[in-house]
Scaffold this active site. Structure first.
Site, PDB file in Angstrom:
ATOM      1  N   CYS A  20       6.731  18.426 -78.798  1.00  0.00           N
ATOM      2  CA  CYS A  20       7.601  19.586 -78.509  1.00  0.00           C
ATOM      3  C   CYS A  20       7.681  20.574 -79.672  1.00  0.00           C
ATOM      4  O   CYS A  20       8.146  21.694 -79.497  1.00  0.00           O
ATOM      5  CB  CYS A  20       8.994  19.108 -78.144  1.00  0.00           C
ATOM      6  SG  CYS A  20       8.955  17.932 -76.796  1.00  0.00           S
ATOM      7  N   HIS A  58      14.074  24.341 -78.904  1.00  0.00           N
ATOM      8  CA  HIS A  58      13.305  23.582 -77.912  1.00  0.00           C
ATOM      9  C   HIS A  58      14.254  23.132 -76.801  1.00  0.00           C
ATOM     10  O   HIS A  58      15.347  22.626 -77.063  1.00  0.00           O
ATOM     11  CB  HIS A  58      12.654  22.372 -78.581  1.00  0.00           C
ATOM     12  CG  HIS A  58      12.126  21.379 -77.600  1.00  0.00           C
ATOM     13  ND1 HIS A  58      11.291  21.756 -76.577  1.00  0.00           N
ATOM     14  CD2 HIS A  58      12.328  20.036 -77.458  1.00  0.00           C
ATOM     15  CE1 HIS A  58      10.999  20.684 -75.846  1.00  0.00           C
ATOM     16  NE2 HIS A  58      11.619  19.630 -76.367  1.00  0.00           N
ATOM     17  N   ASN A 110      12.190  20.075 -69.522  1.00  0.00           N
ATOM     18  CA  ASN A 110      11.542  20.017 -70.831  1.00  0.00           C
ATOM     19  C   ASN A 110      10.037  20.212 -70.639  1.00  0.00           C
ATOM     20  O   ASN A 110       9.384  19.382 -70.013  1.00  0.00           O
ATOM     21  CB  ASN A 110      11.853  18.645 -71.456  1.00  0.00           C
ATOM     22  CG  ASN A 110      11.222  18.461 -72.821  1.00  0.00           C
ATOM     23  OD1 ASN A 110      10.375  19.242 -73.247  1.00  0.00           O
ATOM     24  ND2 ASN A 110      11.639  17.409 -73.508  1.00  0.00           N
TER      25      ASN A 110
HETATM   26  N1  ACO Z   1      19.989   8.236 -62.884  1.00  0.00           N
HETATM   27  C1  ACO Z   1      21.087   7.465 -62.973  1.00  0.00           C
HETATM   28  N2  ACO Z   1      21.317   6.644 -64.016  1.00  0.00           N
HETATM   29  C2  ACO Z   1      20.422   6.620 -65.016  1.00  0.00           C
HETATM   30  C3  ACO Z   1      19.245   7.410 -64.988  1.00  0.00           C
HETATM   31  C4  ACO Z   1      19.049   8.244 -63.864  1.00  0.00           C
HETATM   32  N3  ACO Z   1      17.965   9.047 -63.740  1.00  0.00           N
HETATM   33  N4  ACO Z   1      18.542   7.180 -66.113  1.00  0.00           N
HETATM   34  C5  ACO Z   1      19.250   6.280 -66.828  1.00  0.00           C
HETATM   35  N5  ACO Z   1      20.373   5.942 -66.167  1.00  0.00           N
HETATM   36  C6  ACO Z   1      21.421   5.032 -66.594  1.00  0.00           C
HETATM   37  C7  ACO Z   1      20.961   4.030 -67.629  1.00  0.00           C
HETATM   38  O1  ACO Z   1      20.318   2.935 -67.026  1.00  0.00           O
HETATM   39  C8  ACO Z   1      22.262   3.667 -68.315  1.00  0.00           C
HETATM   40  O2  ACO Z   1      22.938   2.739 -67.505  1.00  0.00           O
HETATM   41  P1  ACO Z   1      23.799   1.529 -68.162  1.00  0.00           P
HETATM   42  O3  ACO Z   1      24.890   2.220 -68.941  1.00  0.00           O
HETATM   43  O4  ACO Z   1      24.282   0.763 -66.975  1.00  0.00           O
HETATM   44  O5  ACO Z   1      22.854   0.789 -69.059  1.00  0.00           O
HETATM   45  C9  ACO Z   1      23.072   4.969 -68.288  1.00  0.00           C
HETATM   46  O6  ACO Z   1      22.453   5.775 -67.261  1.00  0.00           O
HETATM   47  C10 ACO Z   1      23.055   5.718 -69.606  1.00  0.00           C
HETATM   48  O7  ACO Z   1      21.719   5.772 -70.133  1.00  0.00           O
HETATM   49  P2  ACO Z   1      21.395   6.496 -71.480  1.00  0.00           P
HETATM   50  O8  ACO Z   1      19.924   6.344 -71.757  1.00  0.00           O
HETATM   51  O9  ACO Z   1      22.354   6.050 -72.534  1.00  0.00           O
HETATM   52  O10 ACO Z   1      21.726   8.029 -71.085  1.00  0.00           O
HETATM   53  P3  ACO Z   1      21.806   9.286 -72.007  1.00  0.00           P
HETATM   54  O11 ACO Z   1      23.163   9.849 -71.928  1.00  0.00           O
HETATM   55  O12 ACO Z   1      21.248   9.027 -73.376  1.00  0.00           O
HETATM   56  O13 ACO Z   1      20.835  10.300 -71.253  1.00  0.00           O
HETATM   57  C11 ACO Z   1      18.579  11.191 -71.563  1.00  0.00           C
HETATM   58  C12 ACO Z   1      19.450   9.989 -71.115  1.00  0.00           C
HETATM   59  C13 ACO Z   1      18.885  12.328 -70.623  1.00  0.00           C
HETATM   60  C14 ACO Z   1      17.137  10.781 -71.505  1.00  0.00           C
HETATM   61  C15 ACO Z   1      18.974  11.599 -73.000  1.00  0.00           C
HETATM   62  O14 ACO Z   1      19.026  10.453 -73.812  1.00  0.00           O
HETATM   63  C16 ACO Z   1      18.011  12.585 -73.655  1.00  0.00           C
HETATM   64  O15 ACO Z   1      17.908  13.721 -73.244  1.00  0.00           O
HETATM   65  N6  ACO Z   1      17.370  12.166 -74.768  1.00  0.00           N
HETATM   66  C17 ACO Z   1      16.595  13.057 -75.674  1.00  0.00           C
HETATM   67  C18 ACO Z   1      15.418  13.728 -75.096  1.00  0.00           C
HETATM   68  C19 ACO Z   1      14.704  14.486 -76.187  1.00  0.00           C
HETATM   69  O16 ACO Z   1      15.284  15.262 -76.918  1.00  0.00           O
HETATM   70  N7  ACO Z   1      13.433  14.228 -76.395  1.00  0.00           N
HETATM   71  C20 ACO Z   1      12.736  14.859 -77.493  1.00  0.00           C
HETATM   72  C21 ACO Z   1      11.800  15.873 -77.104  1.00  0.00           C
HETATM   73  S1  ACO Z   1      10.708  15.361 -75.797  1.00  0.00           S
HETATM   74  C22 ACO Z   1       9.061  15.382 -76.396  1.00  0.00           C
HETATM   75  O17 ACO Z   1       8.786  15.472 -77.557  1.00  0.00           O
HETATM   76  C23 ACO Z   1       7.982  15.220 -75.386  1.00  0.00           C
END
Ligand code: ACO
Length: 326
Positions: free
Chosen positions: A113, A244, A274
């Protein structure tokens, strides 16, 4: 000799994929996706549309808006993690071929990214060292080809698209890119990766989302504070902050921590998801076409991605305004 950003262009594929598409196929909800990511739709390329095709469309617009022709381009740099071909030929070579360049140096860079900011820093160095005059840089991604659509924790995050920009040599210091800083830390490579396809593993993106989220916030904020301090700038000196576009919550926390006002922030993640290396130039183009990004404006870019890689850039936009470029 200084390097100036003379234009911006972008391309998005036709297919809009909304959250219901994911709800129909896996255990998730529109509410979860919207609250956790801010994303409502993303664009998805069709089967025959390659990363280079999207890069070509964005490049044509960028070249035309810079008032150049293809013969003026003397270097093509394409940032991508979803190239047409793994290893070779580079997507930049294919973009050059499709645009009709002749004997022009072309290369891809892989910085996830952060790719567009890395490409910008390479273009700046080539121009300041007097090696090239008009450089086409592109961020283009067909992430739908490397997303696992059975993994609900990643698949709804990503979309396809491309953005491109012309970086040209100038003697006018007022038009120059002010500063760019790029960094990496391979110790954190396991947070965000695609497996080793040469070992026969599937190509799909894997991400430790929650850990990545926390590091992304800290790194993006610290990186902006560093570059602003280094250049004795305050946030009131910045017209537009274009980070980003990974997740609305990251953008909100980072924007608030840096005390940018709403009107300074460009946010497009809700409609494109993204798009990795394409996200910053696509967001820049949105601002440009909505007449928010104008000649002489001071712009701050801030990126973070797999590697880990991160980087930021401050520049004055040196392109014509959209209304003078139709
Ligand atoms: N629908 C419903 N529930 C879900 C989903 C979904 N699609 N995906 C995960 N969950 C659940 C999980 O299983 C978890 O359940 P649990 O509490 O029972 O274990 C709960 O939701 C919370 O999961 P988290 O992973 O803690 O959720 P989070 O709030 O962190 O959100 C996300 C996830 C959106 C992926 C976030 O962490 C994120 O955006 N991370 C950073 C992304 C980023 O910046 N990447 C860098 C650039 S990308 C690149 O370089 C290509």
């Amino acid at each position: 000799m200084y390097a100036a950003i003379k234009s911006i262009g972008s391309y998005v594929p036709n297919e809009k994929r909304n959250n219901q598409w994911f709800v129909d196929r896996m255990d998730t909800s529109d509410d979860w996706i919207t609250k956790r990511t801010g994303i409502s739709t993303r664009r998805i390329a069709n089967k025959d549309e390659q990363t280079s095709d999207m890069g070509v469309q964005a490049s044509k617009i960028a070249i035309q808006r810079a008032g150049l022709t293809i013969d003026d381009i003397d270097l093509i740099i394409c940032a991508t993690i979803s190239p047409d071909y793994y290893c070779m030929p580079s997507t930049a070579c294919i973009i050059g071929q499709k645009l009709g360049t002749k004997d022009v140096m072309a290369m891809d860079i892989s910085a996830a990214c952060t790719g567009f900011v890395y490409a910008l820093s390479i273009a700046k160095a080539f121009i300041e060292s007097n090696m090239k005059k008009n450089i086409l840089i592109i961020g283009a991604e067909k992430l739908s080809s490397i997303v696992d659509y059975t993994d609900r924790t990643t698949c709804m995050l990503f979309g396809d698209g491309a953005g491109a920009s012309i970086i040209s040599a100038t003697n006018d210091k007022n038009e120059a890119i002010i500063d760019i800083q790029c960094s990496s830390d391979g110790n954190l490579k396991d947070l965000l990766l695609t497996p080793n396809i040469l070992n026969g593993e599937k190509q799909f993106i894997q991400m430790k989302g929650n850990e990545t989220f926390k590091i992304a916030v800290k790194t993006l904020v610290r990186d902006v504070q560093d570059i602003m301090k280094k250049n004795s700038m305050k946030n009131t000196d910045i017209d537009l902050f274009i980070p980003h576009q990974a997740n609305y919550r990251i953008l909100k926390v980072v924007g608030d921590a840096l005390k940018f006002e709403e009107k300074q922030k460009i946010i497009t993640v809700q409609k494109y998801g993204n798009t990795s290396s394409a996200s910053i130039p696509m967001a820049m183009n949105d601002a440009y076409e909505n007449n928010k990004l104008k000649y002489g404006d001071t712009i701050l870019l801030d990126a973070f991605g797999g590697g880990l890689t991160w980087g930021s850039a401050i520049f004055r936009f040196a392109g014509k305004n959209i209304n003078d470029n139709k």
